[in-house]
Scaffold this motif. Sequence first.
Motif, short mmCIF file in Angstrom:
data_model
loop_
_atom_site.label_atom_id
_atom_site.label_comp_id
_atom_site.label_asym_id
_atom_site.label_seq_id
_atom_site.Cartn_x
_atom_site.Cartn_y
_atom_site.Cartn_z
N PRO A 152 -103.97 31.25 -24.73
CA PRO A 152 -105.39 31.22 -25.10
C PRO A 152 -106.13 30.16 -24.29
N TRP A 153 -107.39 30.40 -24.02
CA TRP A 153 -108.26 29.45 -23.32
C TRP A 153 -109.59 29.46 -24.04
N LYS A 154 -109.77 28.54 -24.98
CA LYS A 154 -110.94 28.55 -25.87
C LYS A 154 -112.23 28.14 -25.17
N GLN A 155 -112.17 27.14 -24.32
CA GLN A 155 -113.38 26.62 -23.69
C GLN A 155 -113.82 27.52 -22.54
N PRO A 156 -115.06 27.36 -22.06
CA PRO A 156 -115.50 28.11 -20.89
C PRO A 156 -114.59 27.83 -19.69
N LEU A 157 -114.42 28.81 -18.86
CA LEU A 157 -113.59 28.69 -17.66
C LEU A 157 -114.52 28.56 -16.46
N VAL A 158 -114.43 27.42 -15.77
CA VAL A 158 -115.30 27.16 -14.62
C VAL A 158 -114.45 27.15 -13.36
N LEU A 159 -114.80 28.03 -12.42
CA LEU A 159 -114.08 28.13 -11.15
C LEU A 159 -115.07 27.98 -10.00
N ASN A 160 -114.77 27.06 -9.11
CA ASN A 160 -115.64 26.78 -7.96
C ASN A 160 -117.08 26.51 -8.39
N GLY A 161 -117.25 25.78 -9.50
CA GLY A 161 -118.58 25.43 -9.98
C GLY A 161 -119.31 26.55 -10.69
#
Length: 134
Positions: free
Chosen positions: A59-68
């Motif tokens: 699981p990944w609860k928080q927002p996923l930020v990739l390359n800004g």
Amino acid sequence: MERRYFELSARLEGRVPPEVEKVRAQLERAASTAPVVDDFLPPELRVPSHDRLDGRMMPWKQPLVLNGEMVACAECGAYRDWLILSTRDQIWLRCRAGHQQHETRLDTAWYNRNSGPADATHATFEDCLRHLGH
């Protein structure tokens, strides 16, 4: 001085100090008298190796930020509460609504760095989804 060093080195080459032989003999005796014990875990406690699994997820609860850039679901726009799936050297994101999208900016190495130890294994994909509350 140098010549004497080389002569001494040649004479000592291949010789072993007697203390080393004593230690080796003690180790051999100890190894021969030690009982043979199966040091593997019982089958019900063993975790399958990565090559015997179809994939892994976390699981990944928080927002996923990739390359800004914040990753959002291409179908519903959700940007948090992901399941991140690692299978066949690919990373897939699954939103709460069940939409899945391939994430090419992530790889198995990223997954391994960010995932914790597995707390369970499941026979089916659906069992795993239920376990993770999706």
